[in-house]
Design an enzyme around this catalytic site. Sequence first.
Site, PDB file in Angstrom:
ATOM      1  N   HIS A   1      -4.079  -0.918  15.719  1.00 22.19           N
ATOM      2  CA  HIS A   1      -5.175   0.043  15.785  1.00 22.19           C
ATOM      3  C   HIS A   1      -6.479  -0.602  16.263  1.00 22.19           C
ATOM      4  CE1 HIS A   1      -2.812   3.208  14.041  1.00 22.19           C
ATOM      5  NE2 HIS A   1      -2.497   2.465  12.998  1.00 22.19           N
TER       6      HIS A   1
ATOM      7  N   GLU B   1       5.911   4.387   6.683  1.00 24.97           N
ATOM      8  CA  GLU B   1       4.847   5.367   6.920  1.00 24.97           C
ATOM      9  C   GLU B   1       5.344   6.657   7.564  1.00 24.97           C
ATOM     10  OE1 GLU B   1       1.895   3.282   9.228  1.00 24.97           O
ATOM     11  OE2 GLU B   1       3.409   2.081  10.248  1.00 24.97           O
TER      12      GLU B   1
ATOM     13  N   ASP C   1      -0.510   7.706   7.886  1.00 21.31           N
ATOM     14  CA  ASP C   1       0.588   8.111   8.763  1.00 21.31           C
ATOM     15  C   ASP C   1       1.666   8.858   7.982  1.00 21.31           C
ATOM     16  OD1 ASP C   1      -0.368   7.220  11.189  1.00 21.31           O
ATOM     17  OD2 ASP C   1       0.501   5.240  11.008  1.00 21.31           O
TER      18      ASP C   1
ATOM     19  N   ARG D   1      -0.566  -7.729  12.254  1.00 19.68           N
ATOM     20  CA  ARG D   1       0.085  -6.413  12.311  1.00 19.68           C
ATOM     21  C   ARG D   1       0.301  -6.079  13.783  1.00 19.68           C
ATOM     22  NH1 ARG D   1      -2.479  -0.963   9.554  1.00 19.68           N
ATOM     23  NH2 ARG D   1      -1.167   0.608  10.586  1.00 19.68           N
TER      24      ARG D   1
ATOM     25  N   ASP E   1       4.796 -17.964  16.814  1.00 19.78           N
ATOM     26  CA  ASP E   1       4.557 -19.142  17.653  1.00 19.78           C
ATOM     27  C   ASP E   1       3.065 -19.439  17.796  1.00 19.78           C
ATOM     28  OD1 ASP E   1       7.250 -19.496  18.017  1.00 19.78           O
ATOM     29  OD2 ASP E   1       7.308 -18.686  20.046  1.00 19.78           O
TER      30      ASP E   1
END
Length: 257
Positions: free
Chosen positions: A45, A147, A173, A70, A84
Site C-alpha cells: 500500500h 483478509e 480488507d 509486506r 536476499d
Amino acid sequence: MGNQLATRLRAGRPSFGVSLTIPDPFVAEVLASAPLDFLMLDSEHSPMSLYQLQTQLIALRTSAASLLVRIPHAEPSVIMQMLDLGADGVVVPHLETAAECAAAVDAAYYPPRGSRGVGPRRAARLAGGQSAYFDQASDVLLIGMLETARGVENLDDILAVPGLGGLTIGQADLSASLGHLGEPDHPDVTAALDRIMIAAREAKVPFGIFAPNLARAEELMAKGATILTVGSDLLFLERATAQAITTVNEARAWESR
C-alpha cells in the site's frame, strides 16, 4: 543477533511494531531508534520501489527490531528477493488457501525445507558471510495475512501448513470481502475475527492485528494476540498534524478575542 521477533513469538511474548509506508530513508532512520520489536516496510500500500526498499532496509540497519517486508502479492520470487535484501521476514497478503500458503513457505526456506534460490546477496553480508547466514536462515519468518472470506473458509487448512510463522488479520480488507466495506466493526466482521483468533490460538500459530490504542492492545493480548501493529509513519504524521492544527485553531481563537 538472530531474529528477535521469531524468538519472542516462539516464547508467546507480545510483540509490537509499526508499518513504514513513506519511502524516505530519514523517516526510516528516525523510527529505527524506537524500542520496538518489529518494523514492517509496506510495499503493498505504498509507492515503494525495489530500490527504495533496499535503501529503507539500509537505513533501518541500526534498529534492534526485526525487519519485515509486506510484499504486494504472493509471488515466490518476490519472497526470495526480500530475504536476499536482508529482511528478517516477509508478510504475504491475501492468502486464501493452504496451497498458496505452502508455496509461500516453500519460497522462504532453503532445501530441504523449501526451494529458496541460493543468492543471499546483502543478507549474507549482514550476517558476516554466506556460511553464517545459512546457519540462521532457518529462522526467517513467513507471516501470512488473512483478509478475505475465502481465507476464513480455508482457515484451518492454512493454519496447518508447516513453516507458517504467524498470521495477521487485515480487518479492512476482510470487512470489504464480507460485504461491509468501510465497516470494520460490523458484527459479521467481529465474528470472523473471533473465529480466526480462536483457531490460530488452538493451532498454536502466533497471530495479530492492528492495535491503535492501549485498550485495543490489551483486549487483543487477552485473546492471545502476539503480533501487534500499533501505527504507521503516515498515521503518526497525520496525528501530529491534527494536534498542531488544534493548537493553531486555539491560538487563532485567542487572537480574535
